[in-house]
Design a protein around this motif. Structure first.
Motif, PDB file in Angstrom:
ATOM      1  N   GLN A  15     -33.765 -41.512  31.684  1.00 10.76           N
ATOM      2  CA  GLN A  15     -33.081 -41.091  30.463  1.00 10.76           C
ATOM      3  C   GLN A  15     -32.011 -42.081  30.009  1.00 10.76           C
ATOM      4  O   GLN A  15     -31.341 -41.838  29.005  1.00 10.76           O
ATOM      5  N   SER A  16     -31.864 -43.190  30.711  1.00 12.03           N
ATOM      6  CA  SER A  16     -30.820 -44.159  30.374  1.00 12.03           C
ATOM      7  C   SER A  16     -31.137 -44.944  29.101  1.00 12.03           C
ATOM      8  O   SER A  16     -30.250 -45.587  28.544  1.00 12.03           O
ATOM      9  N   ASN A  17     -32.375 -44.932  28.652  1.00 11.47           N
ATOM     10  CA  ASN A  17     -32.790 -45.600  27.407  1.00 11.47           C
ATOM     11  C   ASN A  17     -32.419 -47.084  27.377  1.00 11.47           C
ATOM     12  O   ASN A  17     -31.959 -47.597  26.369  1.00 11.47           O
ATOM     13  N   GLY A  18     -32.589 -47.759  28.504  1.00 13.95           N
ATOM     14  CA  GLY A  18     -32.339 -49.195  28.557  1.00 13.95           C
ATOM     15  C   GLY A  18     -30.894 -49.582  28.777  1.00 13.95           C
ATOM     16  O   GLY A  18     -30.567 -50.765  28.769  1.00 13.95           O
ATOM     17  N   ARG A  19     -30.004 -48.617  28.982  1.00 12.81           N
ATOM     18  CA  ARG A  19     -28.609 -48.938  29.266  1.00 12.81           C
ATOM     19  C   ARG A  19     -28.484 -49.528  30.665  1.00 12.81           C
ATOM     20  O   ARG A  19     -29.244 -49.194  31.561  1.00 12.81           O
ATOM     21  N   ILE A  20     -27.488 -50.343  30.849  1.00 11.63           N
ATOM     22  CA  ILE A  20     -27.264 -50.986  32.145  1.00 11.63           C
ATOM     23  C   ILE A  20     -26.631 -49.977  33.098  1.00 11.63           C
ATOM     24  O   ILE A  20     -25.751 -49.225  32.725  1.00 11.63           O
ATOM     25  N   PHE A  21     -27.117 -49.977  34.339  1.00  8.34           N
ATOM     26  CA  PHE A  21     -26.570 -49.107  35.377  1.00  8.34           C
ATOM     27  C   PHE A  21     -26.492 -49.894  36.676  1.00  8.34           C
ATOM     28  O   PHE A  21     -27.040 -50.982  36.794  1.00  8.34           O
ATOM     29  N   SER A  22     -25.801 -49.324  37.643  1.00  6.25           N
ATOM     30  CA  SER A  22     -25.612 -49.975  38.934  1.00  6.25           C
ATOM     31  C   SER A  22     -26.109 -49.050  40.038  1.00  6.25           C
ATOM     32  O   SER A  22     -25.956 -47.833  39.943  1.00  6.25           O
ATOM     33  N   THR A  23     -26.672 -49.624  41.060  1.00  4.34           N
ATOM     34  CA  THR A  23     -27.176 -48.841  42.179  1.00  4.34           C
ATOM     35  C   THR A  23     -26.944 -49.590  43.486  1.00  4.34           C
ATOM     36  O   THR A  23     -26.878 -50.815  43.504  1.00  4.34           O
ATOM     37  N   THR A  24     -26.801 -48.848  44.559  1.00  6.50           N
ATOM     38  CA  THR A  24     -26.662 -49.414  45.895  1.00  6.50           C
ATOM     39  C   THR A  24     -27.789 -48.870  46.750  1.00  6.50           C
ATOM     40  O   THR A  24     -28.062 -47.666  46.722  1.00  6.50           O
ATOM     41  N   PHE A  25     -28.449 -49.751  47.483  1.00  4.25           N
ATOM     42  CA  PHE A  25     -29.578 -49.338  48.309  1.00  4.25           C
ATOM     43  C   PHE A  25     -29.682 -50.233  49.523  1.00  4.25           C
ATOM     44  O   PHE A  25     -28.995 -51.242  49.633  1.00  4.25           O
ATOM     45  N   ILE A  26     -30.551 -49.849  50.455  1.00  4.01           N
ATOM     46  CA  ILE A  26     -30.774 -50.631  51.670  1.00  4.01           C
ATOM     47  C   ILE A  26     -32.046 -51.454  51.480  1.00  4.01           C
ATOM     48  O   ILE A  26     -33.107 -50.908  51.178  1.00  4.01           O
TER      49      ILE A  26
END
Length: 92
Positions: A15-26
């Motif tokens: 649903q972000s519609n191409g907006r920039i987001f940040s994520t942390t993962f292993i």
């Protein structure tokens, strides 16, 4: 911080519609990585080959990494946090 499931994280990203987001993962080598990315950018392969698998079948999502300027796969099985629309979520 709000605790959410991986299904809710998938929903928020879609649903972000191409907006920039940040994520942390292993990562596969067990190091923690922070990824600044967006969806919506289309990958154009350099050859006529098709992908040998469907990413959705393996709980993966193709993203565009804004820092490295390249496409990456996000594994929802190893997702730790998600920051989207100035709200930080912890993945349970």
């Amino acid at each position: 911080m709000i605790t959410i499931s991986t299904d809710k994280a998938k929903q928020l990203i879609s649903q972000s519609n191409g907006r920039i987001f940040s994520t942390t993962f292993i990562k596969k080598d067990n190091t923690v990585r922070t990824l600044t990315a967006r969806i919506g950018k289309q990958y154009t392969p350099k050859t006529d080959r098709k992908a040998p698998y469907k990413a959705q079948n393996y709980n993966l999502l193709p993203l565009y990494d804004m820092r490295k300027k390249a496409f990456r796969m996000l594994n929802f099985n190893t997702l730790l946090t998600l920051t989207i629309n100035k709200t930080k979520y912890i993945i349970k």
